[in-house]
Scaffold this motif. Structure first.
Motif, short mmCIF file in Angstrom:
data_model
loop_
_atom_site.label_atom_id
_atom_site.label_comp_id
_atom_site.label_asym_id
_atom_site.label_seq_id
_atom_site.Cartn_x
_atom_site.Cartn_y
_atom_site.Cartn_z
N MET A 1 76.34 66.28 47.49
CA MET A 1 75.72 65.00 47.80
C MET A 1 76.42 63.89 47.03
N THR A 2 76.69 62.79 47.70
CA THR A 2 77.33 61.63 47.09
C THR A 2 76.28 60.70 46.49
N LEU A 3 76.50 60.28 45.26
CA LEU A 3 75.64 59.28 44.63
C LEU A 3 76.27 57.91 44.81
N ASP A 4 75.46 56.95 45.17
CA ASP A 4 75.93 55.59 45.39
C ASP A 4 75.61 54.71 44.20
N THR A 5 76.38 53.66 44.03
CA THR A 5 76.12 52.68 42.98
C THR A 5 75.79 51.34 43.62
N LEU A 6 74.64 50.79 43.26
CA LEU A 6 74.27 49.44 43.67
C LEU A 6 74.66 48.50 42.54
N ILE A 7 75.56 47.59 42.82
CA ILE A 7 76.16 46.77 41.77
C ILE A 7 75.64 45.34 41.86
N GLY A 8 75.08 44.86 40.77
CA GLY A 8 74.65 43.47 40.68
C GLY A 8 75.83 42.59 40.31
N GLU A 9 76.12 41.64 41.18
CA GLU A 9 77.21 40.70 40.94
C GLU A 9 76.69 39.47 40.21
N PRO A 10 77.56 38.77 39.48
CA PRO A 10 77.12 37.54 38.82
C PRO A 10 76.63 36.51 39.83
N TRP A 11 75.64 35.71 39.44
CA TRP A 11 75.25 34.57 40.26
C TRP A 11 75.10 33.36 39.34
N ALA A 12 74.78 32.21 39.93
CA ALA A 12 74.84 30.95 39.18
C ALA A 12 74.04 30.99 37.89
N ASP A 13 72.86 31.59 37.90
CA ASP A 13 71.98 31.56 36.73
C ASP A 13 72.00 32.83 35.89
N TYR A 14 72.84 33.80 36.25
CA TYR A 14 72.92 35.02 35.44
C TYR A 14 74.31 35.64 35.53
N GLY A 15 74.78 36.18 34.41
CA GLY A 15 76.01 36.95 34.42
C GLY A 15 76.13 37.81 33.18
N LEU A 16 76.70 39.00 33.35
CA LEU A 16 77.09 39.84 32.22
C LEU A 16 78.49 39.40 31.83
N ILE A 17 78.61 38.68 30.72
CA ILE A 17 79.88 38.08 30.34
C ILE A 17 80.84 39.13 29.80
N ASP A 18 80.37 39.96 28.87
CA ASP A 18 81.23 40.94 28.21
C ASP A 18 80.33 42.06 27.69
N VAL A 270 75.68 46.58 36.70
CA VAL A 270 75.97 45.14 36.71
C VAL A 270 77.45 44.95 36.44
N ARG A 271 78.10 44.12 37.24
CA ARG A 271 79.53 43.88 37.08
C ARG A 271 79.78 42.87 35.97
N GLU A 272 80.63 43.26 35.05
CA GLU A 272 81.00 42.39 33.93
C GLU A 272 81.97 41.31 34.40
N GLU A 273 81.76 40.10 33.93
CA GLU A 273 82.62 38.98 34.33
C GLU A 273 83.99 39.05 33.67
N LEU A 279 78.72 48.08 34.30
CA LEU A 279 77.86 48.64 33.26
C LEU A 279 76.66 49.31 33.91
N PRO A 280 76.49 50.63 33.76
CA PRO A 280 75.33 51.29 34.36
C PRO A 280 74.05 50.92 33.62
N THR A 281 72.96 50.78 34.39
CA THR A 281 71.69 50.35 33.78
C THR A 281 70.52 51.26 34.11
N ALA A 282 70.50 51.89 35.28
CA ALA A 282 69.34 52.69 35.68
C ALA A 282 69.76 53.63 36.80
N ILE A 283 68.84 54.54 37.17
CA ILE A 283 69.06 55.40 38.33
C ILE A 283 68.02 55.06 39.37
#
Length: 289
Positions: A1-18, A270-273, A279-283
């Motif tokens: 079975m393949t596991l998928d990753t849902l990735i949160g991209e940066p938006w105007a009011d939030y971002g993972l900088i580093d 969450v994708r780092e800028e 960066l994995p955060t949850a399952i």
């Protein structure tokens, strides 16, 4: 079975900088914060992090610690926006800032599942400050928002007002999630979609004890009874690191074996800028049709 990753991209009011060396640097509107992040085992892109505040963890493993501020930060919070939804970010004693930004791709996915339905009826269990509830209400969904914390539900109502959704068809329920779902089953209710974001451990308003490993299977089984062949989704996220996405998938596969549709599982990230790494955060695991 393949596991998928849902990735949160940066938006105007939030971002993972580093991220790196067990910490992460994020932007929440005009403010930057440093928080612990055990999954960031790599080296950061740069060592010269500047932030208004940093959460310093305690010696225990239960999320203790305190905020240290280098510059003033509004203790009552400040407004942020995700698409049509406005909400308040705030430094909390639990190291997060009043919402979970890695859930953004989940909110978007849920919206896509009910596309074409007229006023779909959905439920958000362990709904916290209601950003997921409002993401659905803003596209016309009738929502039931359930959380055991009166303070969280009050914050969710405040976010609804901030979003101009005070009159949206949302039932705000302060209750133990498992007990509420069991009552909905007895009432013969049905839903088009259900979102669950249960904690590892918690207490209901009357002292009910929630333990994820013990209580999740029964709750999933009851949620299944609120869904039928016309329903669109159930989405489950888990932040307890001792659990596996494979285990969640098998749980849902068994419970939903009698319904048409697809069961999938994977990780949130969450994708780092700085470098574009994730960066994995949850399952998570989900059923959908």
């Amino acid at each position: 079975m393949t596991l998928d990753t849902l990735i949160g991209e940066p938006w105007a009011d939030y971002g993972l900088i580093d991220s790196g060396h067990g910490r992460k640097l994020e932007r929440y509107g005009r403010f930057r914060f440093i928080r612990p992040e055990p999954q960031a085992m790599w080296a950061p892109a740069t060592e010269n992090w500047r932030a208004q505040g940093e959460f310093v963890p305690g010696s225990d493993e239960d999320g203790g610690g305190r905020w240290l501020f280098n510059e003033p930060v509004p203790r009552e919070g400040w407004p942020l926006r995700w698409e049509e939804v406005r909400f308040t970010a705030q430094t909390t004693p639990f190291r997060h800032l009043g919402f979970f930004p890695d859930m953004a791709p989940v909110w978007r996915w849920m919206r896509s599942r009910v596309e074409g339905l007229d006023a779909p009826e959905c439920m958000n269990l362990f709904g916290y400050t209601g950003v997921g509830t409002l993401a659905m209400a803003s596209i016309g969904a009738k929502m039931v928002h359930v959380d055991a914390s009166k303070k969280s539900v009050e914050a969710a109502r405040g976010n609804a007002a901030l979003s101009g959704l005070s009159d949206a068809p949302v039932r705000w329920i302060i209750d133990d999630a498992a007990k509420f779902v069991a009552r909905e089953v007895r009432r013969g209710r049905r839903y088009d979609g259900i979102l669950l974001d249960p904690p590892k451990y918690g207490r209901g308003p009357e002292g009910e004890v929630w333990r994820l490993e013990e209580d999740l299977p029964k709750l999933i089984a009851d949620c299944r009874r609120l869904l039928d062949e016309q329903s669109r989704f159930l989405f489950l996220t888990v932040y307890a690191v001792r659990m596996s996405a494979l285990a969640l998938r098998e749980l849902l596969a068994q419970v939903f074996a009698d319904l048409p549709g697809t069961v999938e599982a994977g990780e949130l990230g969450v994708r780092e800028e700085a470098r574009g790494l994730v960066l994995p955060t949850a399952i998570w695991a989900r059923w959908s049709r």
